[in-house]
Scaffold this motif. Sequence first.
Motif, PDB file in Angstrom:
ATOM      1  N   ASP A 185      24.025 -17.689  -2.475  1.00 56.20           N
ATOM      2  CA  ASP A 185      24.871 -18.053  -1.120  1.00 56.20           C
ATOM      3  C   ASP A 185      23.794 -17.583   0.218  1.00 56.20           C
ATOM      4  O   ASP A 185      23.455 -18.335   0.507  1.00 56.20           O
TER       5      ASP A 185
ATOM      6  N   TYR B  93      19.936 -19.793   4.190  1.00 58.17           N
ATOM      7  CA  TYR B  93      18.912 -19.308   4.916  1.00 58.17           C
ATOM      8  C   TYR B  93      17.543 -20.134   4.885  1.00 58.17           C
ATOM      9  O   TYR B  93      17.460 -21.164   5.662  1.00 58.17           O
ATOM     10  N   LEU B  94      17.339 -21.177   3.989  1.00 49.77           N
ATOM     11  CA  LEU B  94      16.234 -21.788   3.780  1.00 49.77           C
ATOM     12  C   LEU B  94      16.596 -23.361   3.271  1.00 49.77           C
ATOM     13  O   LEU B  94      15.787 -24.523   3.960  1.00 49.77           O
ATOM     14  N   PHE B  95      17.858 -23.578   2.843  1.00 47.76           N
ATOM     15  CA  PHE B  95      18.094 -24.702   2.574  1.00 47.76           C
ATOM     16  C   PHE B  95      19.705 -25.475   3.848  1.00 47.76           C
ATOM     17  O   PHE B  95      19.597 -26.540   4.455  1.00 47.76           O
TER      18      PHE B  95
ATOM     19  N   PHE C 186      20.557 -16.699  -0.181  1.00 49.10           N
ATOM     20  CA  PHE C 186      19.400 -17.113   0.105  1.00 49.10           C
ATOM     21  C   PHE C 186      19.179 -19.234   0.256  1.00 49.10           C
ATOM     22  O   PHE C 186      18.581 -19.543   0.523  1.00 49.10           O
ATOM     23  N   GLU C 187      20.450 -19.807  -0.526  1.00 49.64           N
ATOM     24  CA  GLU C 187      20.506 -21.439  -0.124  1.00 49.64           C
ATOM     25  C   GLU C 187      20.743 -21.412   1.277  1.00 49.64           C
ATOM     26  O   GLU C 187      20.098 -22.424   1.640  1.00 49.64           O
TER      27      GLU C 187
END
Lengths: 192, 1005, 109, 414
Positions: free
Chosen positions: C36, C41-43, C38-39
Amino acid sequence: MSEPVSAVKNAVFSGIVRVEDCGPQGMITLRSDASNAKLKQAVKVVIGADLPPVRGISANGDRAVAWMSPDEWLILLPYAEARAAEAELRKALAGTHHLAETVSDARAFFRVTGDAARVREVLAKLVPVDLHPARFGTGEMRRTRMAQVAAAIWLESEGEARVICFRSVGAYVFDLLSAAAANGSEVAFFDA
Amino acid sequence: MSTRLAQGGRFLNRARKVNFTFNGQHLTGHEGDTLASALLAQGQMMVGRSFKYHRPRGMVASGAEEPNALVNLGSGNRLEPNQRATTTELFDGLTATSQNHWPSLEFDVGAVNTYFSRFLPAGFYYKMFMYPRAFWKHVYEPFIRQSAGLGRAPEPHVRDEDTYEHFYAFVDVLVIGGGVAGLQAALTAGRAGAQVLLIEQTAHWGGRAPVDGGTVDGKPAAEFVDAALAELRGMKNVVLRDRCMGAGVYDHGYVLAYERISDHAPGPAGPRHRLWRLRCKQVVTATGAIERPLSFAGNDIPGVMLASAVRDYAVNYGVSIGDRTVVVTNNDDAYRTAITLKGLGLEVPAIIDARAGGGGALADEARALGIRVETGKAIAKVKGAKRVEGVAICAQAGEGAVLEEIKCDAVAMSGGWSPVVHLWSHCGGKLTWDDAQAMFRPNADLAPTGAAGEAFVIPAGTANGYMGLAEVLADAAAAGVAAAKAVGAKPKKAEAPQASTPDEAPIEPVWLMPQGADIKLRMKAWLDFQNDVKVSDVQLAAREGFESVEHAKRYTTLGMATDQGKLSNINGLAILSDALGQPIPQTGTTTFRPPYTPISMGAIAGEARGKVFQPIRRTPLQDWHEGQGAYFEPVGHWRRPYCYPRGEESHAQAVAREINQTRGSLGMLDASTLGKLIVKGPDAGKFLDMLYTNMMSTLKPGRCRYGLMCSENGFLMDDGVVARIHDDTFLCHTTTGGADRIHAHMEEWLQTEWWDWQVYVANVTEQYGQIAVVGPDARKVLEKLGGMDVSKDTLPFMAWADGELGGIACRVYRISFSGELSYEIAVDAGHARALWDKLLESGAEFNVMPYGTEALHVMRAEKGFIMIGDETDGTVIPQDLGLDWAISKKKEDYIGKRAQERSHMTDPRRWKLVGLETVDGSKLPDGAYAVADGKNANGQRNVQGRVTSTYHSPTLGRGIAMGLVLNGPDRMGEVIEFPGTDGKTYKARIVDPVFFDKDGEKQNV
Amino acid sequence: MLILECPYCGLHADETELAPGGEAHLKRFGPGSSDDDFEGYLFMRENPKGVHFERWRHANGCGKWFHAARDTNTLEVFGTYSAQTTEPPQDIKDKISARRPGWTWREFA
Amino acid sequence: MKRYSVFAVAREAARYHTGWERAWKSPEPKKKYDVIIIGAGGHGLATAYYLGKNFGIRNVAILEKGWLGGGNTGRNTTIIRSNYLQDPSAAIYEKSRSLYEDLSQDLNYNIMFSPRGVMMLAQTEHEVRGYLRTAHANALQGVETRFIKPDEVKKLVPIINIDGPRYPVLGALWQPRGGTARHDAVAWGYARACSDMGMDVIQKCEVTGVRQEGGRVVGVDTNRGAIDCDKLGIVVAGHSGVLAEMAGFRLPIESVALQALVSEPIKPCMDVVVMANTVHGYMSQSDKGEMVIGGGADGYNNYTQRGSFHHIEETVRALIETFPMISRLKMLRQWGGIVDMTGDRSPILSKTPLENCFINCGWGTGGFKAIPGSGWGFAELMAKGSSPLCDEFSMFRFREGKFIDESVAAGVAH
Ligand SMILES: Cc1cc2nc3c(=O)[nH]c(=O)nc-3n(C[C@H](O)[C@H](O)[C@H](O)COP(=O)(O)OP(=O)(O)OC[C@H]3O[C@@H](n4cnc5c(N)ncnc54)[C@H](O)[C@@H]3O)c2cc1C
Ligand SMILES: NC(=O)c1ccc[n+]([C@@H]2O[C@H](COP(=O)([O-])OP(=O)(O)OC[C@H]3O[C@@H](n4cnc5c(N)ncnc54)[C@H](O)[C@@H]3O)[C@@H](O)[C@H]2O)c1
Ligand SMILES: Cc1cc2nc3c(=O)[nH]c(=O)nc-3n(C[C@H](O)[C@H](O)[C@H](O)COP(=O)(O)O)c2cc1C
Ligand SMILES: [Zn+2]
């Protein structure tokens, strides 16, 4: 050692202003924290000029220091003296976090001379910069975009501008300046 | 017949004749004429055909709003289609032809459309041409397209011979429009000390006032104009520019102005157009107003013209449109036309005023001149086909029962005035409906806002809805004050000169004439003259549910022609409002978009054509390559030699020769384009450990290591050799395309994430020329040049050293992308050519040859080295390429590591890199896919791999390839199938990707 | 055609001197973070029609990254500030509150 | 609904076209619908149409805040092609293209699909390899494309400058049955057909909130009151982020301006659609004669439907270099649209964290061509919970690292 060759060797164009290659020019990129206690002194000793203010360029004869960013300066000096000055700067700054790299060959360097207003307008055809005499004068170094590449410009004096760009696009910038200086293309915006 | 009057013509220099041709016919006009006035002076009223019905078209206007008088101007390399005759200044040698007809203007076959017009209402094509299906492509569409377009298309080989340029300027106050309002606003702002630029699209200052009359401070308006100009020209802080149109107003005070430098006098040196890119603190739009036509049957017949235009032609150009002009109006202004014509001795059989109460002081003046004035009346119909022959008069309140016919050869119409609100609106300025004056005017409370949220556009004069000269000047002075204040100048109180004009009776909106016109009349009442949109079309759109003004526009094409509805939009939306039974402001306007009038593509591109279309990046050896006749390939903005063909050699032959020579003895490559980044500082090692997948901090000074860089999304983005220069200094090589990108990438992480890390980066890519000296004789040639020890022991594989070769300072890296003994020599760019020449000279005995990028690619492929952009494509991770060895297991983190932990990235079914060899030794086709059994849910053939690079290897004498294949590394020896697009299927065996010198013996010598 | 003031050069730079860099004040999530996070943060992106904090680089100038607070609907710029910060400075937040009463930042999650 | 035909036009001509009925009705919203679609752009309308046509779901409202088709559907450069590289893309775009072939007949509305051919120029060796790869992929995907040589390029497009000198044309990927269609008509044709099926196309109805109970969607708030529904489809392109926020989730989407322009109309001179990706420009000629030109997208979030002018400059200079004869033509009008760009530049057709709420977005710079196919697949997804055309386009693919990236070969999106 062979003779150094500049990017657009001996190029000259004459139109509403004169555009010419300045030939080999010594340049050093200097990076350091502006608050570095040794910095001011190092530049003073090696170049003989004071650190310029933000966006400034301060000269001492054929040597000059230009502000490039809050932690970067460009040092101008005769071509043959660059490596030695680089070494001196490194020495003077030893023990502090800094970077000094000779970039003389990485740049192309041009002189644009002529009527003061014409010189300004030739540049104003290419850079998104307010070049009105009231707002741009000698002593200011302006990094900007020139048509499709990065460049830096300053006025050496009224009627004489200098342009620095990357070496690989030297020919492009020379051609741009020449096109902007084509006969019959006076703008007469800064004349009033 | 329109003709030249014996006297008059403010703009004319009757002493100078100007020769031009129209449709091949040699004609003369005067200096000061426009093409339109010169044609009219010659009796040439009809100048074109309308878009849809090919109806005869003549001038209706005298300026930028003209919808009809479009010509092909010039020819060959200077052909400009759709040029507006009304804004084309006449010059000697001008040639023009009329548009959109065949075979001739007078006799046009396409004119049959007008007889079918009943079958061709708005949107008919959405309802027809559907059956049978195949007919669309082969019958209907070709037919529709054949009749498309207006102006002639330039020939395919045409090359514009003119030049164009841009100009950046920054001003406090830009005043757009050089009528009395613009002049006054500029005066007020200029006197306050603001820096002002005043632009006017035409060649003349003063706008309408000198034609319309009235006095300023007791003197004729023209004198005010002259005085204002003189004062403005004397101000150091004011620049005036004519033939310079405000084209568009954009966010944050950006304005485009389109200066037509030599359109009126082609020939001399210099650019044709200049596009000004202005940054303005304040913009005053003093753009005036445009007169509206009236909608009556036959209002499109040549000879029906705007009343103000009839006046302009008479006063400015000494041209009468007809001998007998009927004036039809709903406001007082048109009376000026009648009065002017009468004063010139022309006949005005009647003024038809739709207002029951008629006009004010001007009407009295007209009557006093003996002009018959009919009030409450309307034109039922115009008689004539290619030229007005008369009008039928009816009551405005009725349905068109004809009361009387009046013979005439011109009709001057006025439906009122619409302020030019385009520039106000471009960037979000809102409008308000002024019921009393029947017009949309700028809503000062909803002005366009700039970077600081401030209002930055101020309308002035008629553009702001003020019609009387006194009001216009007062408003303009106020605008000048407001603008000056907003930019920090200190204006005095607005003192506008005192102006006076006759009192005018109010306008009464007339959107249809007569009010109850029946369908037959409405089908002949034009709204958009160019696109053939009539009152009935808009009504049809409303009936069919196209109720939004935007739907109505798109359904009928109202306002979409080259004039962008300058004459038709307001009339059209009034008709729409009426059809929907709603007030006009509820209908609203369509969106005003730049440019105000069309601007040339050439001006938009500016200087960027030919040589300076885009920068070409040149290495210090570029001249030499060009001298050798290299065949170049664009790589980013570089042009790298692909190969150096000799004589009749094909490219493939040249590549093979270059490879054979290099592998056999000695080759040289210009590798200057490779990125070179200095990374320096106490934290440089730590930083590079985050940037590269491998460990860089353990690299020893004096040594080199190949590294991989991933994006934060996990994908491989660049690779290259890193050399450690000192303890705290690294030099990172990037790919050719990577130098700037990776430099920016490094700065981004340093500045925005790890800003407390002590690292500086400098891009020294162009400081050095880089020359790869490659092949078994590489060492010999360097030794021959002498100056430094390049022996195996002193300078082993993956080491570097500083030194001198042949007296030239350089840094030598022993790295190899070809698998050969190889040195990459970095040398100050200004000396690169000297070193290159020396190397060539001393390499001559080894038959040294330069090789290009293709040889480089083939040699690296023979060695199984990956190439960013071939083996990678933005979806490939290092693990796919068997580069696990270059991914540090020890590091907790590197950019991209977290991303590579996601389920799809660790999926064992990801395709992996292998070598591929065709069974028959041929070359696999580029980009081919390996098929698997069956089809997927969408009926597509399943695949199990693809070719990433493929070459004929001259070294091995057969095709070699690399590819990504499902479970590839576990399937060595298996043969899989790649269908080509040539109908053949290629069988290839999965093999190790290193095809040549597997143990690296050649590079390690 | 935006103009943004580069806080380092003190220049009102033309958009063509600048390079846009997307949403500002993202917190980086590296190895060991949840899917969650990471998603996110990146997208996942804030994409407001209104007040937005974003990154820019004075690419054809001093080369420095900086932050801008801007309204995506009117293009009004409330201010620019250093890139070396994890949150908009208070004075800029105050200025936005004055011009856009009731606005919130990252309330929605 | 009265059918459109040449006979109908003739009949109406006799009575001066007074008998035409409304193309779509203008109903007041009902209290509740089985399905609400937010956004009457092409994708929203097509979704509704195929819900009715393929699944018999007709108690449907399509809510539009402005005028139907007024979003990107009404402002795009109308390029239709399906020569995409990745399988999921090729599948949905080819489905779409093939539906376009018969759409006029299907809708009884001439949307003027013009399969005049789309050509993507290869101007670097890298681009050549990229397009060769696409050509191979297309062959296996059932998409008819071909890599053609420069001389064939010149034959198809005489006005092109194939010799460079800056970027010589080395070939092109040619899709003979790609082309264009009349963009407004696509929206109008679908709207008329939806209305005819009894669906409510409600304009000037802006959704201001998404109502949920227990993690399920139950309806929407609008400027015309609350409306209930069992299922909700969000199909609002540039406004996806705004609607997602209302629905309580975030998207991997940023909204930016994309621009286009048209020249003044000239006589026919270019018969195919040309895309020159190396120099960033593409151009076709409309049936009316304008050159329709697409520009680049801005790099910053923007909701203004205007863009930054330097993208127009870049495009125009690229096209003058490619088609020198346009230098003396004039730009008639320029405009922008707000496009929804995802992390991998491919669309999202997906369930969302909110149950019974579905989203169709992320078409970015290239969704006009996808309208029929997207509507077809998304209707299936909404009706059945899964669709082979949509499944790969889940919004959750980013967390798995499963991108559908078209930029990898030499592809671009439009
Ligand atoms: C300049 C430009 C050029 C393009 N060129 C091409 C091309 O050549 N080929 C191609 O295939 N694609 C192209 N595209 C992309 C294509 O236009 C879009 O992908 C496509 O039109 C999207 O359709 P849609 O139905 O999803 O969105 P839209 O047509 O934008 O429809 C969304 C609708 O939702 C409505 N809406 C938004 N918020 C709300 C709310 N709160 N309540 C109610 N309604 C709401 C909007 O008003 C709008 O009408 C281009 C786009 C642009 C801008
Ligand atoms: N009584 C009436 O009904 C009526 C109607 C209209 C005008 N007038 C009279 O006309 C005069 C109006 O003065 P004004 O200065 O407001 O308007 P104007 O029409 O006289 O001047 C406007 C000027 O702006 C120029 N212009 C327009 N758009 C431009 C652009 N995009 N770029 C550059 N230039 C552009 C025009 O060429 C023109 O010269 C007054 O004399 C007024 O009384 C009266
Ligand atoms: C394919 C296409 C062709 C167009 N042709 C024209 C045209 O011939 N004339 C015109 O004025 N506008 C034309 N437009 C632009 C529209 O008028 C309008 O600007 C665009 O649809 C965006 O809407 P907006 O400007 O109302 O926001 C065209 C638009 C498209 C998408
Ligand atoms: Zn800066």
